[in-house]
Design a protein around this motif. Structure first.
Motif: not given
Length: 228
Positions: A46-48, A80-84, A86-89
């Motif tokens: 995830a971090e990469e 830049i990157i939202t929680e939504e 990450r949730k969809i991902r």
């Protein structure tokens, strides 16, 4: 003359084209990220994947750095990157596929088809205005032939409006835009039809990449035409 000078100095049309290209580039990159498409596969830590996304956003931002003077800082003051995202991902493959078809493919089909119809309607309306003004100019000519001493000379008015309408058609390229939007709609419909299969992660990654490339083609072509 004043309007021409302002348009030349401010370059509103160029700003609009580049602004749209910037927005569409960020949108395409975001969809690839949340759908775990090429360069952002879900087998990457995830971090990469986050760092890869941020790096690409930086590259896009640098490419369109000239727009910083017109972009509102308040409107881009967001993560830049939202929680939504990450949730969809993190959704399962089937859930991501459903989300992509509904919120990306179908959304773009509706947008492009609406734009195609809108440009067709505007083209027909302006072309009708040109024809009507030309017809009225002919009637005015006939009136002057019959009554040469008349003070009612509207030939110049109708001819000017007709020429202006024709110039507007040439400038706005309604017919060319309608064809481009129709082509994009047709291509997206074919892409949508290809989704009726069971994808592996690798196949879905390529499917999203091909879809995003198809959607990027239209505005990229516009930008290239403006640079010529």
């Amino acid at each position: 003359m004043l309007i021409s000078i302002i348009l030349k100095a401010k370059k509103y049309e160029d700003t609009w084209y580049r602004g749209r290209a910037l927005a569409e580039s960020c949108k395409t990159l975001t969809w690839r990220f949340i759908m775990c498409s090429e360069f952002f596969e879900n087998n990457i830590p995830a971090e990469e994947s986050d760092q890869r996304f941020i790096k690409r956003i930086k590259e896009i931002n640098n490419e369109f750095a000239d727009l910083n003077e017109v972009i509102s800082a308040k409107k881009i003051n967001a993560p830049i990157i939202t929680e939504e995202m990450r949730k969809i991902r993190g959704l399962s493959l089937n859930k991501r596929k459903e989300y992509y078809l509904e919120n990306r493919i179908e959304n773009q089909i509706q947008w492009y088809s609406s734009k195609a119809d809108n440009n067709k309607s505007k083209y027909e309306n302006w072309f009708s205005l040109v024809i009507i003004c030309q017809f009225l100019a002919l009637i005015s000519i006939g009136y002057l032939i019959k009554y040469p001493m008349s003070d009612f000379n509207l030939v110049g008015l109708f001819s000017t409006v007709s020429a202006s309408g024709f110039s507007w058609l040439q400038l706005k390229k309604y017919q060319e835009n309608k064809e481009a939007y129709t082509t994009a709609t047709s291509e997206l419909n074919l892409i949508k039809a290809e989704a009726n299969k069971n994808f592996s992660d690798e196949e879905f990654s390529k499917y999203v990449l091909d879809s995003e490339n198809a959607m990027s083609r239209e505005h990229t072509m516009w930008l290239a035409q403006k640079r010529m």
